[in-house]
Design an enzyme around this catalytic site. Structure first.
Site, PDB file in Angstrom:
ATOM      1  N   ASP A   9      26.340  48.245  52.128  1.00  0.00           N
ATOM      2  CA  ASP A   9      26.654  49.157  53.037  1.00  0.00           C
ATOM      3  C   ASP A   9      25.540  49.895  53.446  1.00  0.00           C
ATOM      4  OD1 ASP A   9      29.528  48.356  53.054  1.00  0.00           O
ATOM      5  OD2 ASP A   9      29.739  50.028  51.664  1.00  0.00           O
ATOM      6  N   ARG A  63      31.673  40.893  45.341  1.00  0.00           N
ATOM      7  CA  ARG A  63      32.410  41.140  43.796  1.00  0.00           C
ATOM      8  C   ARG A  63      33.696  41.988  44.110  1.00  0.00           C
ATOM      9  NH1 ARG A  63      29.512  45.675  40.034  1.00  0.00           N
ATOM     10  NH2 ARG A  63      30.215  46.840  41.873  1.00  0.00           N
ATOM     11  N   THR A 120      38.340  43.831  39.945  1.00  0.00           N
ATOM     12  CA  THR A 120      37.988  43.074  38.671  1.00  0.00           C
ATOM     13  C   THR A 120      36.583  42.930  38.444  1.00  0.00           C
ATOM     14  OG1 THR A 120      37.837  40.790  39.746  1.00  0.00           O
ATOM     15  CG2 THR A 120      39.973  41.074  39.159  1.00  0.00           C
ATOM     16  N   ASP A 168      26.021  51.692  47.610  1.00  0.00           N
ATOM     17  CA  ASP A 168      26.259  50.271  47.965  1.00  0.00           C
ATOM     18  C   ASP A 168      25.149  49.680  48.579  1.00  0.00           C
ATOM     19  OD1 ASP A 168      27.214  47.853  49.371  1.00  0.00           O
ATOM     20  OD2 ASP A 168      29.182  48.462  48.195  1.00  0.00           O
TER      21      ASP A 168
HETATM   22  C1  PRP Z   1      26.421  43.886  45.407  1.00  0.00           C
HETATM   23  C2  PRP Z   1      25.165  43.203  45.199  1.00  0.00           C
HETATM   24  C3  PRP Z   1      25.158  42.346  44.011  1.00  0.00           C
HETATM   25  C4  PRP Z   1      26.588  42.593  43.343  1.00  0.00           C
HETATM   26  C5  PRP Z   1      25.877  43.215  41.770  1.00  0.00           C
HETATM   27  O1  PRP Z   1      27.154  42.947  46.334  1.00  0.00           O
HETATM   28  O2  PRP Z   1      24.501  42.991  46.453  1.00  0.00           O
HETATM   29  O3  PRP Z   1      25.402  40.836  44.789  1.00  0.00           O
HETATM   30  O4  PRP Z   1      27.091  43.698  44.040  1.00  0.00           O
HETATM   31  O5  PRP Z   1      26.940  43.487  41.155  1.00  0.00           O
HETATM   32  P1  PRP Z   1      27.107  42.631  40.058  1.00  0.00           P
HETATM   33  O6  PRP Z   1      25.828  42.538  39.104  1.00  0.00           O
HETATM   34  O7  PRP Z   1      28.060  43.598  39.071  1.00  0.00           O
HETATM   35  O8  PRP Z   1      27.805  41.107  40.246  1.00  0.00           O
HETATM   36  P2  PRP Z   1      28.614  42.920  46.934  1.00  0.00           P
HETATM   37  O9  PRP Z   1      29.469  42.238  45.980  1.00  0.00           O
HETATM   38  O10 PRP Z   1      28.844  44.601  46.947  1.00  0.00           O
HETATM   39  O11 PRP Z   1      28.643  42.264  48.073  1.00  0.00           O
HETATM   40  P3  PRP Z   1      27.710  42.688  49.592  1.00  0.00           P
HETATM   41  O12 PRP Z   1      26.283  42.080  49.056  1.00  0.00           O
HETATM   42  O13 PRP Z   1      28.447  41.766  50.378  1.00  0.00           O
HETATM   43  O14 PRP Z   1      27.995  43.885  49.789  1.00  0.00           O
HETATM   44  N1  URA Z   2      26.546  46.678  44.060  1.00  0.00           N
HETATM   45  C1  URA Z   2      25.770  47.754  44.825  1.00  0.00           C
HETATM   46  O1  URA Z   2      25.580  47.705  45.749  1.00  0.00           O
HETATM   47  N2  URA Z   2      25.564  48.881  43.881  1.00  0.00           N
HETATM   48  C2  URA Z   2      25.607  49.223  42.756  1.00  0.00           C
HETATM   49  O2  URA Z   2      25.332  50.184  42.183  1.00  0.00           O
HETATM   50  C3  URA Z   2      26.517  47.930  42.076  1.00  0.00           C
HETATM   51  C4  URA Z   2      26.783  46.939  42.592  1.00  0.00           C
END
Ligand code: PRP
Ligand code: URA
Length: 209
Positions: free
Chosen positions: A203, A104, A108, A200
């Site tokens: 993380d 994400r 944006t 997160d």
């Molecule tokens: C997080 C989570 C989802 C997304 C959700 O991933 O694991 O995939 O955000 O957010 P959304 O519903 O607003 O799209 P992130 O993009 O942080 O990537 P990661 O899993 O690599 O940490």
């Molecule tokens: N992605 C995450 O990991 N946590 C949130 O709360 C939203 C998006």
């Protein structure tokens, strides 16, 4: 319109409480996500069709049941979805695993696709898209778009925690996709984080920041 199932089993709820806790460290967080994923898989597979078989016990023959050869596939959204794969595979070891890589954009909040690798017979499989977090819904909608573009026809979505905004977005974009949640939270904050949420997920699973 699709159905939203909040899986209220006490063990799922108990473990999600510790997953949310800011003092839970990486090792324990990872173990809890794995356990909750297995418990959610138990609930989500309730409706799998059975077939009658005969088995010879040490005493006699028994009429019994096995799963009727349903072809399943798991599709974790990278990276945080990976944290739920092993827990589900403990219950469904023969499932094939595809991957959709999305992140994400922090400015944006739009999902950016960087990797897709799926089982070759994706159109025949019942797919479970897995991601701990359903926030704006952008990542889940993009992952499901990507699967449908490649022929997938039968998709469920499984997330630990969702915001109402994400649920609504998925339901509007993909009314055929039922959603399975551990909890539905209150809202998204200005940074797109679920409140109260767990922070997160990627993380916390991988110890990055
Ligand atoms: C997080 C989570 C989802 C997304 C959700 O991933 O694991 O995939 O955000 O957010 P959304 O519903 O607003 O799209 P992130 O993009 O942080 O990537 P990661 O899993 O690599 O940490
Ligand atoms: N992605 C995450 O990991 N946590 C949130 O709360 C939203 C998006």
């Amino acid at each position: 319109m699709s159905t939203v199932h909040v899986l209220e089993h006490p063990l799922i709820q108990h473990k999600i409480t510790y997953i949310r806790d800011v003092t839970t460290g990486t090792k324990e967080f990872r173990e809890l996500v794995d356990e909750v994923a297995a418990l959610m898989a138990f609930e989500i597979t309730r409706e799998l069709p059975l077939q009658e078989v005969t088995v010879k016990t040490p005493v006699s023959e028994a009429k019994a049941y096995t799963i009727a050869g349903k072809k399943l596939g798991l599709v974790p959204i990278l990276r945080a979805g990976l944290g739920m794969v092993d827990g589900i595979l403990k219950l469904i070891p023969a499932a094939k695993v595809g991957h959709v890589g999305l992140y994400r954009d922090p400015e944006t909040l739009q999902p950016v696709e960087y990797y897709v690798k799926l089982p070759s017979d994706v159109e025949e499989r019942e797919l479970i898209v897995i991601d701990p977090m359903l926030a704006t819904g952008g990542s889940a909608v993009a992952a499901i778009d990507s699967l449908k573009k490649r022929g997938a026809q039968n998709i469920k979505l499984m997330c630990l925690i969702a915001a109402p905004e994400g649920v609504q977005m998925v339901q509007e974009a993909h009314p055929d996709v039922d959603i399975y949640l551990g909890a539905q939270d209150e809202y998204l904050n200005e940074k797109g984080y679920i409140v109260p949420g767990l922070g997160d997920a990627g993380d916390r699973l991988f110890g990055t920041k």
